[in-house]
Write an enzyme that holds these catalytic residues in place. Structure first.
Site, short mmCIF file in Angstrom:
data_model
loop_
_atom_site.label_atom_id
_atom_site.label_comp_id
_atom_site.label_asym_id
_atom_site.label_seq_id
_atom_site.Cartn_x
_atom_site.Cartn_y
_atom_site.Cartn_z
N HIS A 176 -38.28 -4.52 73.11
CA HIS A 176 -37.94 -5.38 72.05
C HIS A 176 -39.53 -6.15 71.50
O HIS A 176 -40.25 -6.20 72.63
CB HIS A 176 -37.15 -6.72 72.10
N GLU B 157 -37.36 -2.24 63.99
CA GLU B 157 -37.49 -3.73 63.70
C GLU B 157 -38.84 -4.18 63.36
O GLU B 157 -39.35 -4.40 64.11
CB GLU B 157 -36.82 -4.48 64.85
#
Length: 214
Positions: A57, A129
């Site tokens: 992430h 992302e």
């Protein structure tokens, strides 16, 4: 549909969701099966409760020194332990504005999947992302996100493992996904789902899921 709560909540969430169609995942995992790694989470600590694990992430990369090499190690260990890795890739605002999105994201994808077999790669979930769209209220529209996913994420997978694997891999978009815009993303042929951050902490997340699943 899956939720990835903080570590201490995983057992309770898994228990509450038992018998439902909602999966459970962890937000990170260590790349070693066992050893003296104080504070880390070994894969066998989460496999009794989880089916998924988020790896790489952007916040892990930015604040905790997560590297492409480390993500690759974790992906291999996750797969070896029967977990589906959700591997995150994405560029910063500076990289986006400099026209480096394609090369940077492609490089992250190739590094994350290096050394995997085609069968292993087909089990992976990728999540594009863009860092500039996380928690900012800004977002790439469906056309932008879909184009980057097709060329910078699915494209490299096809180069490495073939078109069949590239089409089998589920690729999500993450970055200011909300109930009002999720349907637009889901309608794009190259976007297979969403990695939802802040919006998952609000009751309207239920509406978001409903809008995503039609």
């Amino acid at each position: 549909i899956a939720v990835c709560p903080p570590y201490i909540a995983i057992p309770g969430v898994a228990d509450a969701l038992q018998g439902t169609k909602v999966g459970v995942g962890a937000q990170n995992m260590h790349f070693e099966e066992s050893g003296a790694y104080t504070g880390e989470l070994a894969p066998n600590m989460i496999t009794p409760f989880c089916q998924y694990v988020i790896l790489g992430h952007s916040e892990r990369r930015a604040y905790f020194g997560e590297t492409d090499e480390g993500v690759n190690k974790k992906a291999k260990v996750a797969l070896a332990n029967g977990l589906t890795p959700i591997i995150c890739v994405g560029e910063s605002l500076e990289q986006n504005e400099a026209g480096e999105t394609q090369s940077f994201v492609s490089g992250q994808v190739k590094a994350a999947l290096a050394g995997l077999t085609a069968q292993q790669a087909s089990q992976v979930v990728m999540a594009y992302e863009p860092i500039w769209a996380i928690g900012t209220g800004k977002s790439a529209d469906a056309a932008q996100a879909g184009s980057i996913i097709a060329t910078a994420v699915r494209g490299p997978i096809a180069e490495m493992f073939g078109e069949e694997v590239a089409q089998a891999v589920r690729i999500q978009y993450g970055g200011s996904v909300k109930p009002h815009n999720i349907a637009e993303y889901m309608a794009h042929p190259d976007i297979d789902g969403a990695l939802v951050g802040g919006a998952s902490l609000k009751p309207a997340f239920i509406e978001l899921v409903q809008n995503a699943t039609g």
